[in-house]
Motif scaffolding. Structure first.
Motif, short mmCIF file in Angstrom:
data_model
loop_
_atom_site.label_atom_id
_atom_site.label_comp_id
_atom_site.label_asym_id
_atom_site.label_seq_id
_atom_site.Cartn_x
_atom_site.Cartn_y
_atom_site.Cartn_z
N ALA A 24 0.86 -1.19 0.00
CA ALA A 24 0.00 0.00 0.00
C ALA A 24 0.89 1.23 0.00
CB ALA A 24 -0.92 0.01 1.22
N GLY A 25 0.55 2.20 -0.82
CA GLY A 25 1.34 3.42 -0.92
C GLY A 25 0.80 4.52 -0.02
N VAL A 26 1.73 5.28 0.55
CA VAL A 26 1.38 6.47 1.33
C VAL A 26 2.04 7.66 0.65
CG1 VAL A 26 1.42 7.58 3.59
CG2 VAL A 26 1.39 5.08 3.44
N PRO A 27 1.26 8.61 0.15
CA PRO A 27 1.86 9.74 -0.58
C PRO A 27 2.70 10.61 0.33
CG PRO A 27 -0.46 10.16 -0.13
CD PRO A 27 -0.19 8.75 0.29
N LYS A 28 3.81 11.11 -0.19
CA LYS A 28 4.66 12.02 0.58
C LYS A 28 5.67 12.67 -0.36
CE LYS A 28 8.17 9.22 0.15
NZ LYS A 28 9.33 9.67 -0.60
N THR A 29 5.45 13.90 -0.68
CA THR A 29 6.46 14.67 -1.39
C THR A 29 6.19 16.15 -1.18
OG1 THR A 29 7.35 15.30 -3.56
CG2 THR A 29 5.13 14.41 -3.54
N ILE A 30 7.20 16.87 -0.75
CA ILE A 30 7.00 18.30 -0.53
C ILE A 30 6.79 19.04 -1.84
CG2 ILE A 30 8.38 18.26 1.58
CD1 ILE A 30 10.58 19.76 -0.06
N ASP A 31 7.21 18.43 -2.96
CA ASP A 31 7.07 19.09 -4.27
C ASP A 31 5.61 19.22 -4.71
OD1 ASP A 31 9.79 19.26 -4.42
OD2 ASP A 31 10.04 17.56 -5.77
N ASN A 32 4.74 18.38 -4.15
CA ASN A 32 3.31 18.39 -4.50
C ASN A 32 3.09 18.07 -5.98
OD1 ASN A 32 0.60 18.66 -3.63
ND2 ASN A 32 0.48 20.72 -4.47
N ASP A 33 3.99 17.32 -6.57
CA ASP A 33 3.89 17.03 -8.01
C ASP A 33 3.35 15.64 -8.29
OD1 ASP A 33 6.07 15.61 -7.11
OD2 ASP A 33 7.43 16.24 -8.71
N LEU A 34 2.81 14.98 -7.28
CA LEU A 34 2.21 13.66 -7.46
C LEU A 34 0.75 13.83 -7.89
CD1 LEU A 34 2.53 10.53 -6.97
CD2 LEU A 34 1.60 10.94 -4.69
N GLY A 35 0.36 13.12 -8.94
CA GLY A 35 -1.03 13.20 -9.37
C GLY A 35 -1.19 13.90 -10.70
N ASP A 36 -2.39 14.43 -10.92
CA ASP A 36 -2.72 15.08 -12.18
C ASP A 36 -3.09 16.54 -11.93
OD1 ASP A 36 -4.99 14.32 -10.73
OD2 ASP A 36 -6.24 14.23 -12.51
N GLU A 37 -3.02 17.35 -12.99
CA GLU A 37 -3.28 18.78 -12.86
C GLU A 37 -4.76 19.09 -12.67
OE1 GLU A 37 -1.37 21.06 -15.92
OE2 GLU A 37 0.54 20.02 -15.65
N GLU A 38 -5.61 18.09 -12.84
CA GLU A 38 -7.04 18.27 -12.57
C GLU A 38 -7.38 17.92 -11.12
OE1 GLU A 38 -6.00 18.25 -16.47
OE2 GLU A 38 -5.90 16.41 -15.27
N PHE A 39 -6.40 17.40 -10.37
CA PHE A 39 -6.54 17.07 -8.95
C PHE A 39 -7.62 16.01 -8.71
CE2 PHE A 39 -4.97 21.38 -9.40
CZ PHE A 39 -3.82 21.34 -8.63
N THR A 40 -7.74 15.08 -9.65
CA THR A 40 -8.70 13.98 -9.48
C THR A 40 -8.07 12.79 -8.78
OG1 THR A 40 -8.16 13.03 -11.65
CG2 THR A 40 -9.94 14.67 -11.56
N LEU A 41 -6.73 12.69 -8.79
CA LEU A 41 -6.05 11.57 -8.14
C LEU A 41 -5.68 11.91 -6.70
CD1 LEU A 41 -3.67 10.45 -11.04
CD2 LEU A 41 -5.86 9.44 -10.37
N ILE A 42 -5.24 13.12 -6.46
CA ILE A 42 -4.90 13.58 -5.11
C ILE A 42 -4.93 15.11 -5.12
CG2 ILE A 42 -2.40 13.58 -5.52
CD1 ILE A 42 -2.09 12.58 -2.59
N ASP A 43 -5.41 15.69 -4.03
CA ASP A 43 -5.49 17.16 -3.97
C ASP A 43 -4.12 17.78 -3.71
OD1 ASP A 43 -7.34 19.65 -3.63
OD2 ASP A 43 -5.99 19.71 -1.89
#
Length: 317
Positions: A24-43
């Motif tokens: 199981a993955g736990v998101p963590k990045t200060i860059d905030n570049d994980l996901g998509d620009e529509e913010f449907t995967l993660i805010d």
């Protein structure tokens, strides 16, 4: 986003081999570049709120310093983390949402180069006599003698020159439209490790998304990342959900273009409304020991070794 990519590969390999392993993955990045620009995967990602609070704080301080010594150092250049996305430098605007400071923000998405940066800084100097420049480490300044990590990414802290250094040198060499010179600063890893700037919102959300990851692992099985999504409406509220690891494994979102103003030197009010709730209001309470921050001290206990010795690829003959 190498962590989620690795998690996805481990999950897929275990499944292919018939090995009973839950990933199981736990998101963590200060860059905030994980996901998509529509913010449907993660805010947003845990860590970003605290880093944004750090930049909000140091820009407030830097403005006081720049104002006091502008006749000798009229331009203050600060380098923010962010190889390929501008969320961290954009957070500098949170220090001045009413836009009273002579602040210019150069993200990797801005479309600017050294020449246009010089022109805009001089225009600002002509109006106010001083300027604060926040530049992303990934801003294109040419050859910096780049070092690379094991994933092939540029490691800016180990490179021969800093982006901010090149910017300040260029400004001084080309000439400034005010008395004084440009100086540069690189906070480096301090922007992700300064505990005094922790966001209370960020710490609470990090705990909750970790809790969600455990729930997913125990009830849903392998191959998911816990995620945080924002409820629609004017008030800031999150809910926690899951997303398949392969959807976020190699994602790398940039700062949306509509969050940059027309000249690319600033972010819009929409970005401020997005980011401001993440930094929190009150300062977090830091446990102290003789005036120093006291961090957790964990006793390290290792399981008995069961696998044969593993030698990483880079160290094999």
């Amino acid at each position: 986003n190498d962590s989620m990519d690795t998690a996805a590969k481990v999950s897929e390999l275990a499944s292919a081999k018939g090995y009973d392993l839950v990933v199981a993955g736990v998101p963590k990045t200060i860059d905030n570049d994980l996901g998509d620009e529509e913010f449907t995967l993660i805010d947003h990602t845990p860590g970003y709120g605290s880093t944004a609070r750090y930049w909000m704080s140091i820009i407030s301080d830097a403005n006081q310093e720049n104002q006091a010594i502008s006749t000798s150092e009229c331009v203050c250049v600060l380098q923010a983390m962010g190889r390929s996305s501008g969320y961290i430098p954009a957070a500098a605007r949170l220090a001045d949402p009413d836009r009273r400071m002579p602040l210019q923000i150069y993200t990797v998405e801005s479309g600017h180069n050294l020449e246009s940066l010089h022109d805009h800084v001089n225009r600002q100097l002509g109006m106010t006599g001083r300027c604060i420049v926040v530049v992303s480490e990934g801003f294109d300044v040419g050859n910096i003698g780049a070092a690379h990590d094991r994933f092939g990414h540029i490691e800016y802290g180990a490179s021969k020159q800093a982006t901010a250094q090149v910017v300040a040198n260029y400004l001084n060499e080309q000439g400034l439209n005010a008395r004084g010179q440009a100086s540069w600063q690189v906070p480096g890893v301090l922007q992700r490790s300064t505990s005094l700037c922790l966001s209370s919102v960020d710490t609470e959300e990090a705990f909750e998304v970790g809790r969600k990851a455990v729930e997913i692992a125990t009830s849903e099985g392998s191959g998911y990342m816990a995620t945080m999504l924002r409820n629609p409406g004017n008030s800031y509220q999150l809910y926690y959900d899951k997303v398949r690891l392969e959807k976020v494994a190699v994602s790398a979102r940039q700062l949306p273009k509509h969050w940059l103003n027309s000249d690319g030197l600033d972010v819009t009010d929409d970005f401020i409304r997005y980011a401001m709730p993440l930094v929190g209001e009150a300062w977090v309470e830091i446990p102290l020991e003789n005036g120093r921050p006291r961090f957790s001290r964990l006793k390290r206990e290792f399981e008995q070794k069961k696998c044969s010795e593993y030698i990483p690829l880079l160290y094999r003959d």
